[in-house]
Design a protein around this motif. Structure first.
Motif, PDB file in Angstrom:
ATOM      1  N   THR A  63       4.766  13.078 -10.490  1.00  0.00           N
ATOM      2  CA  THR A  63       4.497  14.508 -10.317  1.00  0.00           C
ATOM      3  C   THR A  63       5.809  15.283 -10.307  1.00  0.00           C
ATOM      4  O   THR A  63       6.833  14.788  -9.835  1.00  0.00           O
ATOM      5  N   PRO A  64       5.795  16.480 -10.817  1.00  0.00           N
ATOM      6  CA  PRO A  64       7.027  17.292 -10.841  1.00  0.00           C
ATOM      7  C   PRO A  64       7.575  17.576  -9.439  1.00  0.00           C
ATOM      8  O   PRO A  64       8.788  17.637  -9.246  1.00  0.00           O
ATOM      9  N   GLU A  65       6.672  17.721  -8.465  1.00  0.00           N
ATOM     10  CA  GLU A  65       7.131  18.006  -7.101  1.00  0.00           C
ATOM     11  C   GLU A  65       7.942  16.824  -6.535  1.00  0.00           C
ATOM     12  O   GLU A  65       8.967  17.025  -5.882  1.00  0.00           O
ATOM     13  N   PHE A  66       7.487  15.627  -6.795  1.00  0.00           N
ATOM     14  CA  PHE A  66       8.191  14.443  -6.296  1.00  0.00           C
ATOM     15  C   PHE A  66       9.543  14.294  -6.986  1.00  0.00           C
ATOM     16  O   PHE A  66      10.550  13.985  -6.351  1.00  0.00           O
ATOM     17  N   ILE A  67       9.556  14.520  -8.284  1.00  0.00           N
ATOM     18  CA  ILE A  67      10.812  14.409  -9.035  1.00  0.00           C
ATOM     19  C   ILE A  67      11.821  15.429  -8.524  1.00  0.00           C
ATOM     20  O   ILE A  67      13.002  15.120  -8.324  1.00  0.00           O
ATOM     21  N   GLU A  68      11.355  16.642  -8.269  1.00  0.00           N
ATOM     22  CA  GLU A  68      12.252  17.676  -7.745  1.00  0.00           C
ATOM     23  C   GLU A  68      12.755  17.311  -6.350  1.00  0.00           C
ATOM     24  O   GLU A  68      13.930  17.488  -6.039  1.00  0.00           O
ATOM     25  N   LYS A  69      11.874  16.789  -5.525  1.00  0.00           N
ATOM     26  CA  LYS A  69      12.253  16.394  -4.169  1.00  0.00           C
ATOM     27  C   LYS A  69      13.338  15.315  -4.202  1.00  0.00           C
ATOM     28  O   LYS A  69      14.336  15.392  -3.477  1.00  0.00           O
ATOM     29  N   VAL A  70      13.151  14.314  -5.031  1.00  0.00           N
ATOM     30  CA  VAL A  70      14.144  13.239  -5.135  1.00  0.00           C
ATOM     31  C   VAL A  70      15.459  13.784  -5.672  1.00  0.00           C
ATOM     32  O   VAL A  70      16.536  13.441  -5.177  1.00  0.00           O
ATOM     33  N   ALA A  71      15.384  14.649  -6.673  1.00  0.00           N
ATOM     34  CA  ALA A  71      16.608  15.219  -7.247  1.00  0.00           C
ATOM     35  C   ALA A  71      17.378  16.025  -6.205  1.00  0.00           C
ATOM     36  O   ALA A  71      18.599  15.944  -6.124  1.00  0.00           O
ATOM     37  N   ARG A  72      16.670  16.789  -5.385  1.00  0.00           N
ATOM     38  CA  ARG A  72      17.341  17.605  -4.378  1.00  0.00           C
ATOM     39  C   ARG A  72      17.876  16.771  -3.211  1.00  0.00           C
ATOM     40  O   ARG A  72      19.009  16.954  -2.780  1.00  0.00           O
ATOM     41  N   GLU A  73      17.059  15.839  -2.688  1.00  0.00           N
ATOM     42  CA  GLU A  73      17.441  15.117  -1.473  1.00  0.00           C
ATOM     43  C   GLU A  73      18.393  13.947  -1.737  1.00  0.00           C
ATOM     44  O   GLU A  73      19.378  13.781  -1.025  1.00  0.00           O
ATOM     45  N   SER A 111       0.832  -1.210   0.000  1.00  0.00           N
ATOM     46  CA  SER A 111       0.000   0.000   0.000  1.00  0.00           C
ATOM     47  C   SER A 111       0.860   1.250   0.000  1.00  0.00           C
ATOM     48  O   SER A 111       0.582   2.222  -0.727  1.00  0.00           O
ATOM     49  N   SER A 112       1.910   1.240   0.802  1.00  0.00           N
ATOM     50  CA  SER A 112       2.809   2.380   0.867  1.00  0.00           C
ATOM     51  C   SER A 112       3.500   2.605  -0.472  1.00  0.00           C
ATOM     52  O   SER A 112       3.603   3.746  -0.949  1.00  0.00           O
ATOM     53  N   LEU A 113       3.956   1.528  -1.090  1.00  0.00           N
ATOM     54  CA  LEU A 113       4.633   1.656  -2.379  1.00  0.00           C
ATOM     55  C   LEU A 113       3.671   2.092  -3.487  1.00  0.00           C
ATOM     56  O   LEU A 113       4.059   2.854  -4.376  1.00  0.00           O
ATOM     57  N   GLU A 114       2.430   1.637  -3.421  1.00  0.00           N
ATOM     58  CA  GLU A 114       1.434   2.064  -4.408  1.00  0.00           C
ATOM     59  C   GLU A 114       1.141   3.553  -4.269  1.00  0.00           C
ATOM     60  O   GLU A 114       1.001   4.267  -5.274  1.00  0.00           O
ATOM     61  N   ALA A 115       1.061   4.033  -3.028  1.00  0.00           N
ATOM     62  CA  ALA A 115       0.833   5.461  -2.801  1.00  0.00           C
ATOM     63  C   ALA A 115       2.015   6.272  -3.324  1.00  0.00           C
ATOM     64  O   ALA A 115       1.831   7.335  -3.935  1.00  0.00           O
ATOM     65  N   GLU A 116       3.224   5.768  -3.093  1.00  0.00           N
ATOM     66  CA  GLU A 116       4.413   6.457  -3.582  1.00  0.00           C
ATOM     67  C   GLU A 116       4.456   6.432  -5.108  1.00  0.00           C
ATOM     68  O   GLU A 116       4.857   7.407  -5.752  1.00  0.00           O
TER      69      GLU A 116
END
Length: 109
Positions: free
Chosen positions: A77-87, A66-71
């Protein structure tokens, strides 16, 4: 003949001769079946514990799914991609201002 009767051996009836044998066989079978029953009871208890452990494992895996499906739903989304790129990749945006502290040592050194 002198008036005495000869004593003949008394024949035991078939039932009286077979009774001890039946009793012994019955006791042996009873002991055997009790030991099998006890062994199976322990086996059943062990199997029930294994079932419970596997059910708990399934619950945990379902939570993880369930957690992986939510992720996965937010992964594009662009926000998630940016978050991963930064962190995770330590990337910065094109208009971000970068500050370097010369007194601080890099984590990689």
């Amino acid at each position: 003949m002198n008036g005495r009767r000869r004593s003949r051996p008394v024949k035991k009836s078939f039932a009286r001769r077979i009774y001890p044998l039946v009793l012994i066989v019955g006791v042996v079978f009873s002991i055997y079946f009790m030991s099998v029953f006890i062994e199976q009871s322990y086996s059943m208890a062990d199997l029930n514990k294994q079932i419970e452990l596997k059910q708990n494992e399934v619950k945990e895996l379902n939570k993880e799914i369930s957690s992986l499906e939510a992720e996965l739903e937010i992964a594009d989304t662009p926000e998630f991609i940016e978050k991963v790129a930064r962190e995770k990749l330590k990337m910065v945006g094109p208009r971000d201002i970068i500050y370097q502290d010369e007194d601080r040592q890099d984590e990689g050194e």
